[in-house]
Design a protein around this motif. Structure first.
Motif, PDB file in Angstrom:
ATOM      1  N   ASN A 106       0.838  -1.191   0.000  1.00  0.00           N
ATOM      2  CA  ASN A 106       0.000   0.000   0.000  1.00  0.00           C
ATOM      3  C   ASN A 106       0.883   1.255   0.000  1.00  0.00           C
ATOM      4  O   ASN A 106       1.684   1.446   0.907  1.00  0.00           O
ATOM      5  N   VAL A 108       0.370   4.356   0.619  1.00  0.00           N
ATOM      6  CA  VAL A 108       0.169   5.459   1.557  1.00  0.00           C
ATOM      7  C   VAL A 108       0.472   5.080   3.013  1.00  0.00           C
ATOM      8  O   VAL A 108       0.296   5.891   3.918  1.00  0.00           O
ATOM      9  N   TYR A 109       0.910   3.848   3.236  1.00  0.00           N
ATOM     10  CA  TYR A 109       1.351   3.480   4.578  1.00  0.00           C
ATOM     11  C   TYR A 109       2.839   3.163   4.570  1.00  0.00           C
ATOM     12  O   TYR A 109       3.371   2.708   3.559  1.00  0.00           O
ATOM     13  N   THR A 110       3.491   3.377   5.701  1.00  0.00           N
ATOM     14  CA  THR A 110       4.913   3.039   5.758  1.00  0.00           C
ATOM     15  C   THR A 110       5.062   1.519   5.767  1.00  0.00           C
ATOM     16  O   THR A 110       4.124   0.783   6.100  1.00  0.00           O
ATOM     17  N   ASP A 113       4.222   0.193   9.217  1.00  0.00           N
ATOM     18  CA  ASP A 113       2.778   0.085   9.493  1.00  0.00           C
ATOM     19  C   ASP A 113       2.200  -1.189   8.908  1.00  0.00           C
ATOM     20  O   ASP A 113       1.379  -1.866   9.519  1.00  0.00           O
ATOM     21  N   GLN A 114       2.635  -1.493   7.676  1.00  0.00           N
ATOM     22  CA  GLN A 114       2.034  -2.634   6.985  1.00  0.00           C
ATOM     23  C   GLN A 114       2.474  -3.962   7.592  1.00  0.00           C
ATOM     24  O   GLN A 114       1.707  -4.910   7.632  1.00  0.00           O
ATOM     25  N   GLU A 117       0.701  -4.254  11.091  1.00  0.00           N
ATOM     26  CA  GLU A 117      -0.725  -4.567  10.995  1.00  0.00           C
ATOM     27  C   GLU A 117      -0.946  -6.073  11.094  1.00  0.00           C
ATOM     28  O   GLU A 117      -1.773  -6.547  11.867  1.00  0.00           O
ATOM     29  N   GLU A 127       1.574  -2.203  20.184  1.00  0.00           N
ATOM     30  CA  GLU A 127       2.196  -1.511  19.073  1.00  0.00           C
ATOM     31  C   GLU A 127       3.717  -1.469  19.183  1.00  0.00           C
ATOM     32  O   GLU A 127       4.424  -1.697  18.202  1.00  0.00           O
ATOM     33  N   ARG A 131       6.360  -3.186  16.622  1.00  0.00           N
ATOM     34  CA  ARG A 131       7.375  -2.401  15.912  1.00  0.00           C
ATOM     35  C   ARG A 131       8.755  -3.049  16.049  1.00  0.00           C
ATOM     36  O   ARG A 131       9.510  -3.147  15.089  1.00  0.00           O
ATOM     37  N   ASP A 151      10.152   3.322   8.825  1.00  0.00           N
ATOM     38  CA  ASP A 151       9.271   4.490   8.701  1.00  0.00           C
ATOM     39  C   ASP A 151       9.217   5.035   7.285  1.00  0.00           C
ATOM     40  O   ASP A 151       8.725   6.130   7.054  1.00  0.00           O
ATOM     41  N   GLN A 152       9.744   4.270   6.332  1.00  0.00           N
ATOM     42  CA  GLN A 152       9.713   4.761   4.955  1.00  0.00           C
ATOM     43  C   GLN A 152       8.533   4.183   4.184  1.00  0.00           C
ATOM     44  O   GLN A 152       7.975   3.157   4.567  1.00  0.00           O
ATOM     45  N   TYR A 153       8.179   4.865   3.111  1.00  0.00           N
ATOM     46  CA  TYR A 153       7.076   4.427   2.262  1.00  0.00           C
ATOM     47  C   TYR A 153       7.622   3.551   1.128  1.00  0.00           C
ATOM     48  O   TYR A 153       8.799   3.675   0.767  1.00  0.00           O
TER      49      TYR A 153
END
Lengths: 330, 390
Positions: A106, A108-110, A113-114, A117, A127, A131, A151-153
């Motif tokens: 995705n 638009v998420y880092t 995050d993905q 999830e 959380e 991480r 933390d990168q896209y």
């Protein structure tokens, strides 16, 4: 020792109901997957190899229907599970990576995050713990400076790095089966070598079974323990990797193997399979390969051969598989 | 026997500007091709191989003059063609810079003796200059440019990678193939259909299908039509840019075989561009390996595979999975990291950031492409130091 398969696909039939007619993308596919092994599924475009994997994950779009068959995973038929039950298996026990990591991730998420999830969904951790796990995974798949990368896209990573991130995500829940659909097709060869190496290493470490879907015979020879060769929605040959490469017992496999340019040997002229891959809306009658087969006879036009065991563990869907035996002697 | 050079590229450079901001100012350059030289002999296949971003496609596009080169010379059949597609005044100043000034000095210093040290086409041009002065040379190089451009467009043809997007879906294949024939008046109007039919037959398409549209054909057949379109103009050189990459394995070998047959029949010269070293090995007579806008190694096929000298060539060979499970446990060289960006290529040797045998000098000094054996060129400070055998 008789091993129990961890996954058994039995007579799977997946059809797509399109405006132009019914596409029988997968039509009676059967195979077993054992713990810790690598099964290669090889075939050309339209052979049904990707649809087979999407069927296992139950990720078909609304036009695609599994009309028949069983997919037995650890004793349960995945096709009978509710969507909620399936969600507990998908990504958790059976994970998948795709050809194009840029499309599969995705934007638009880092990356973090993905990955988090999936971890938080399946592992019941908070959380900050998730991480930590995510950073560990990124390190494990060989991404430099994981604390920064997390933390990168996706667009900030190169193709090879994105595929590594996908692998990290797939491994986050320690799946027992990883399905890799053309995982290195979009990558350069030097990057492909890195990713294949990484997958082998991780497979050993995690002890998972791997289904490797590809059109590249080189990748199959490199990775697979056993091979399923698909053509026009059917398994045409199935067996141990050395057997398939040294003693192909289906004319399609034989043709495929002799039509690839080789890096390691000098060839005069390439053999080629005449004709084109058939249109899935109108597959030929009888044996699906007969219009392109050099051994085809009258019988092949009218009657479809069964998948028969030609040697222990080696199956072929051809009436005249014995002819290939003679060819090899020559 | 001396082989005839059909195409010669000298120090070809192509930079693309990177524009940013409201005023679209140029803030940097993508150095896609950065000083590439090679020759192509008549009737041979030169393979250009490399990973994405190495500039192989840009070389092809610049040769065809679909991109204007930033600098360098492109010589076709002994004539400089570099200025063909420049506006007139620019072309004139190119001729002045490249030839007139140099020749004026040469004449002053050495007079006719200079002829001995010049190579073609400079030799020919110098002769013209000596005989008729600069006016004659301007005349020779700048007259009839539109005519020369037409001839150039006919002599160099391309076959593209994607047979789906490279054929106009609204044109019948007859028109796709006939367009060039008509534009270059290679057949009378009444005979165009016959010409198209015979070319289609040549590439294995039933001539009776010439009134169909591209969507009625499969990928492999479309690629045949793309080849027919290129051959219709009776070109000297055909550039095949990843011409088989998009095809299925069983179709790929059909197209490779077809291209080889056509080469023999029509005495074609190919430049075969591909990322796939196995395909390149099969089709090429000589192979140039590219990395980040440069040729790192160039050699006849047999020599390259028996005796690869550049560490990148060696790594590339070792990275390719061999379709033979017996060979799976071969040790391979796994390169670290990714290909660096061509915007800021590494200093010194561009491969040093990933090279397993790099030393200090590689960071500082760029190795030139030198001939280490007849016909075998390599750009490396330590050629042959990375060992690996198939």
């Amino acid at each position: 020792m008789e091993k129990q398969p961890i996954l058994r696909v039995e007579n799977l039939k997946t059809y797509f109901y399109t405006e132009d007619g019914v596409v029988k993308a997968v039509d009676g596919v059967t195979f077993d997957l054992y713990e810790g092994e690598t099964l290669g599924i090889v075939g050309e475009s339209g052979s049904g190899k990707s649809v087979t994997s999407l069927s296992i994950m139950r990720l078909l779009d609304e036009k695609g229907k599994i009309v028949d068959g069983k997919i037995i995973f650890k004793g349960k038929n995945l096709l009978e599970l509710s969507e909620a039950e399936m969600r507990k298996i998908r990504g958790n026990e059976i994970a998948m990576i795709f050809q194009e990591p840029m499309v599969a991730l995705n934007p638009v998420y880092t990356i973090g995050d993905q990955i988090m999830e999936a971890i938080m969904l399946h592992q019941n951790v908070g959380e900050s713990k998730a991480r930590e796990i995510a950073i560990d995974l990124l390190r494990k798949v060989g991404i430099p400076e994981p604390e920064k990368r997390v933390d990168q896209y996706p667009h900030q990573l190169s193709g090879g790095m994105r595929q590594r991130a996908m692998i990290a995500m797939a491994l986050s829940c320690r799946p027992s089966i990883l399905i890799a659909d053309e995982p290195t097709t979009a990558l350069d060869v030097t990057i492909q070598a890195q990713i294949l190496d990484l997958m082998k290493e991780l497979q050993k470490e995690y002890g998972m079974a791997l289904i490797m879907i590809t059109h590249d015979m080189g990748v199959i020879a490199e990775m697979a323990d056993r091979v399923v060769v698909m053509y026009a929605g059917r398994v045409v040959e199935y067996g141990e990797v050395h057997e398939i490469f040294k003693k192909p017992r289906h004319p399609y496999t034989y043709g495929l193997l002799s039509s690839i340019p080789r890096l390691d040997v000098e060839q005069e002229k390439l053999k080629s399979i005449p004709g084109t891959v058939p249109d899935p809306l109108s597959f030929p009658s009888g044996c699906k390969f007969h219009p392109r087969c050099e051994f085809a006879q009258e019988r092949c036009k009218n009657e479809e051969p069964e998948l028969v065991e030609v040697e222990p563990g080696h199956f072929s869907r051809c009436f005249f598989w014995e002819k290939l035996k003679e060819l090899e002697v020559k | 026997m001396e082989k005839k050079v059909v195409l010669k590229v000298e120090n070809l450079v192509k930079y693309f500007p990177i524009k940013a901001g409201v005023f679209r100012r140029t803030v940097g350059w993508v150095k896609a091709v950065d000083g590439v030289s090679f020759e192509v002999y008549e009737g041979e296949t030169l393979g250009l191989v490399g990973e994405s971003g190495c500039g192989k496609t840009t070389v092809g596009m610049t040769l065809l003059r679909l991109y204007e080169p930033t600098s360098g010379r492109i010589i076709v059949e002994g004539e400089d063609t570099t200025h063909y597609f420049m506006p007139y005044l620019k072309a004139r100043s190119y001729v002045k810079k490249t030839y007139i000034r140099r020749f004026e000095n040469l004449k002053k210093e050495k007079g006719e003796d200079a002829l001995k040290e010049l190579e073609e086409p400079d030799k020919k041009y110098y002769k013209i200059f000596l005989e008729g002065g600069k006016r004659a040379l301007y005349e020779h190089l700048l007259s009839n440019l539109p005519e020369k451009r037409r001839a150039f467009r006919r002599e160099l043809q391309i076959v593209f990678q994607d047979p789906y997007s490279s054929l106009d879906p609204r044109m019948r294949i007859k028109n796709i193939v006939a367009e060039g024939i008509a534009a270059h008046k290679l057949a009378d109007k009444e005979r165009i259909n016959d010409a198209v039919a015979s070319i289609l037959e040549d590439v294995g398409i039933i001539p009776g299908h010439m009134f169909r549209y591209p969507h009625e054909f499969s990928g492999g057949q479309r690629q045949r039509i793309g080849i027919a379109r290129a051959l219709a103009l009776q070109p000297k050189v055909v550039i095949a840019d990843e011409a088989v990459a998009a095809l299925d394995v069983s179709i790929r070998s059909q197209i490779i075989n077809l291209m080889e047959e056509l080469q023999e029949r029509h005495k074609l010269t190919y430049i075969f561009i591909s990322h796939d070293l196995s395909v390149i090995r099969h089709v090429s007579d000589r192979i140039a390996v590219m990395y980040l806008g440069k040729i790192v190694e160039l050699a006849p096929k047999k020599e390259l595979f028996e005796n690869p000298l550049h560490p990148y060539t060696v790594s590339l060979m070792s990275a390719i999975p061999i379709p033979d499970p017996e060979k799976r446990n071969k040790k391979r060289i796994i390169l670290k990291g990714d290909v660096p960006s061509p915007i800021n290529p590494p200093s010194g040797c561009r491969f040093h950031t990933r090279c397993p045998v790099a030393k200090d000098i590689c960071k500082e000094k760029e190795p030139p492409l030198v001939e280490v054996k007849p016909g075998h060129f390599v750009a490396c400070h330590f050629p042959g130091s990375l060992k690996w055998s198939m």
